[in-house]
Scaffold this motif. Structure first.
Motif, PDB file in Angstrom:
ATOM      1  N   PRO A  93       0.812  -1.168  -0.001  1.00  0.00           N
ATOM      2  CA  PRO A  93       0.037  -0.123  -0.074  1.00  0.00           C
ATOM      3  C   PRO A  93       0.988   1.100  -0.059  1.00  0.00           C
ATOM      4  CG  PRO A  93      -0.074  -0.854   2.153  1.00  0.00           C
ATOM      5  CD  PRO A  93       0.793  -1.905   1.361  1.00  0.00           C
ATOM      6  N   ALA A  94       2.011   1.092   0.254  1.00  0.00           N
ATOM      7  CA  ALA A  94       3.164   2.355   0.158  1.00  0.00           C
ATOM      8  C   ALA A  94       2.651   2.910  -1.192  1.00  0.00           C
ATOM      9  CB  ALA A  94       4.415   1.907   0.248  1.00  0.00           C
ATOM     10  N   ARG A  95       2.599   4.518  -1.227  1.00  0.00           N
ATOM     11  CA  ARG A  95       2.332   5.135  -2.456  1.00  0.00           C
ATOM     12  C   ARG A  95       3.520   4.672  -3.525  1.00  0.00           C
ATOM     13  NH1 ARG A  95       1.843  11.695  -2.975  1.00  0.00           N
ATOM     14  NH2 ARG A  95       1.461  11.664  -5.328  1.00  0.00           N
ATOM     15  N   ARG A  96       4.876   4.664  -3.377  1.00  0.00           N
ATOM     16  CA  ARG A  96       5.724   4.226  -4.385  1.00  0.00           C
ATOM     17  C   ARG A  96       5.401   2.874  -4.926  1.00  0.00           C
ATOM     18  NH1 ARG A  96       7.817   4.034   0.629  1.00  0.00           N
ATOM     19  NH2 ARG A  96       9.218   2.575   1.395  1.00  0.00           N
ATOM     20  N   ALA A  97       4.878   1.830  -4.202  1.00  0.00           N
ATOM     21  CA  ALA A  97       4.649   0.521  -4.736  1.00  0.00           C
ATOM     22  C   ALA A  97       3.520   0.609  -5.659  1.00  0.00           C
ATOM     23  CB  ALA A  97       4.604  -0.623  -3.570  1.00  0.00           C
ATOM     24  N   ASP A  98       2.378   1.306  -4.935  1.00  0.00           N
ATOM     25  CA  ASP A  98       1.275   1.185  -5.972  1.00  0.00           C
ATOM     26  C   ASP A  98       1.346   1.777  -6.975  1.00  0.00           C
ATOM     27  OD1 ASP A  98      -1.758   0.997  -6.230  1.00  0.00           O
ATOM     28  OD2 ASP A  98      -1.865   3.108  -5.427  1.00  0.00           O
ATOM     29  N   GLU A  99       2.156   3.062  -7.289  1.00  0.00           N
ATOM     30  CA  GLU A  99       2.370   3.760  -8.175  1.00  0.00           C
ATOM     31  C   GLU A  99       3.084   3.037  -9.444  1.00  0.00           C
ATOM     32  OE1 GLU A  99       3.873   7.659  -7.523  1.00  0.00           O
ATOM     33  OE2 GLU A  99       1.977   8.431  -6.633  1.00  0.00           O
ATOM     34  N   THR A 100       4.174   2.273  -8.856  1.00  0.00           N
ATOM     35  CA  THR A 100       5.020   1.424  -9.866  1.00  0.00           C
ATOM     36  C   THR A 100       3.907   0.300 -10.374  1.00  0.00           C
ATOM     37  OG1 THR A 100       6.977   1.585  -8.356  1.00  0.00           O
ATOM     38  CG2 THR A 100       6.641  -0.234  -9.630  1.00  0.00           C
ATOM     39  N   ALA A 101       3.311  -0.224  -9.530  1.00  0.00           N
ATOM     40  CA  ALA A 101       2.260  -1.457 -10.194  1.00  0.00           C
ATOM     41  C   ALA A 101       1.364  -0.687 -11.037  1.00  0.00           C
ATOM     42  CB  ALA A 101       1.354  -1.839  -8.962  1.00  0.00           C
ATOM     43  N   ARG A 102       0.762   0.501 -10.920  1.00  0.00           N
ATOM     44  CA  ARG A 102      -0.057   1.159 -11.913  1.00  0.00           C
ATOM     45  C   ARG A 102       0.506   1.729 -13.222  1.00  0.00           C
ATOM     46  NH1 ARG A 102      -4.929   1.208  -9.472  1.00  0.00           N
ATOM     47  NH2 ARG A 102      -4.948   1.085  -7.289  1.00  0.00           N
ATOM     48  N   PHE A 103       1.730   2.220 -12.954  1.00  0.00           N
ATOM     49  CA  PHE A 103       2.412   2.477 -14.160  1.00  0.00           C
ATOM     50  C   PHE A 103       2.967   1.533 -15.169  1.00  0.00           C
ATOM     51  CE2 PHE A 103       3.213   6.713 -12.162  1.00  0.00           C
ATOM     52  CZ  PHE A 103       2.558   7.489 -13.199  1.00  0.00           C
ATOM     53  N   ALA A 104       3.392   0.306 -14.422  1.00  0.00           N
ATOM     54  CA  ALA A 104       3.946  -0.985 -15.196  1.00  0.00           C
ATOM     55  C   ALA A 104       2.703  -1.592 -15.881  1.00  0.00           C
ATOM     56  CB  ALA A 104       4.614  -1.789 -14.194  1.00  0.00           C
ATOM     57  N   LEU A 105       1.737  -1.569 -15.076  1.00  0.00           N
ATOM     58  CA  LEU A 105       0.420  -2.345 -15.547  1.00  0.00           C
ATOM     59  C   LEU A 105      -0.100  -1.718 -16.729  1.00  0.00           C
ATOM     60  CD1 LEU A 105      -1.189  -3.545 -12.286  1.00  0.00           C
ATOM     61  CD2 LEU A 105      -0.084  -4.863 -13.934  1.00  0.00           C
ATOM     62  N   ALA A 106       0.070  -0.051 -16.763  1.00  0.00           N
ATOM     63  CA  ALA A 106      -0.612   0.493 -17.848  1.00  0.00           C
ATOM     64  C   ALA A 106      -0.012   0.360 -18.980  1.00  0.00           C
ATOM     65  CB  ALA A 106      -0.514   1.991 -17.639  1.00  0.00           C
ATOM     66  N   GLU A 107       0.972  -0.169 -19.267  1.00  0.00           N
ATOM     67  CA  GLU A 107       1.739  -0.597 -20.403  1.00  0.00           C
ATOM     68  C   GLU A 107       1.304  -1.868 -20.902  1.00  0.00           C
ATOM     69  OE1 GLU A 107       3.973   1.347 -21.711  1.00  0.00           O
ATOM     70  OE2 GLU A 107       3.552   2.874 -20.277  1.00  0.00           O
TER      71      GLU A 107
END
Length: 157
Positions: A55-69
């Motif tokens: 749930p840490a913001r940096r991990a959630d953002e990493t997941a979302r940016f990666a999955l958007a690809e």
């Protein structure tokens, strides 16, 4: 579970910038790292069926940016157990999701890099090797146990 993708969160802003470790966002460079990780997964035909993220913001953002690809990627599920977890705690969480054919876990060091070592080499002591934004793709034949995985791919930005 036959395939496990372990992704360390990409580069975050320093804690001095945000003041709260849980709320540290990705840096501009970190966003590029996360997107590059997603592009690498898509280019190599590696697509998760389920994604668990700290749930840490940096991990959630990493997941979302990666999955958007990736086309048709699932939305990440936040799992509080991932933040500051030991390899044993991560294994217990993964055991609960054994029904997923390909699972991606987005988290933090030292837990992520030690989990790679535990699953591939059967040990997790003082292993260093997952820089920010790096990912490991593991193949599992049988039970999710120490030393029972094969490292199929490792990528680092």
């Amino acid at each position: 579970m036959h395939e496990l993708i372990l992704l360390r969160h990409a580069e975050a802003v320093p804690i001095e910038t945000s003041g709260d470790d849980q709320q540290r966002p990705l840096s501009a460079h970190g966003k590029q790292e996360a997107q590059a990780a997603g592009r690498w997964l898509a280019a190599h035909g590696v697509r998760p069926e389920r994604v668990l993220s700290s749930p840490a913001r940096r991990a959630d953002e990493t997941a979302r940016f990666a999955l958007a690809e990736m086309t048709g990627a699932p939305a990440p599920q936040l799992a509080t157990e991932i933040y500051d977890a030991s390899p044993g705690e991560l294994l217990a969480l993964l055991d609960q999701h054994g029904d997923s054919g390909t699972l991606m876990l987005v988290g933090h060091n030292p837990g992520i890099e030690r989990l790679v070592a535990l699953l591939v080499e059967g040990r997790s002591d003082e292993f260093r090797g997952m820089p920010p934004g790096a990912l490991a793709v593991l193949h599992l034949d049988g039970a999710l146990e120490p030393g029972n995985a094969r490292l199929d791919a490792f990528w680092s930005p």
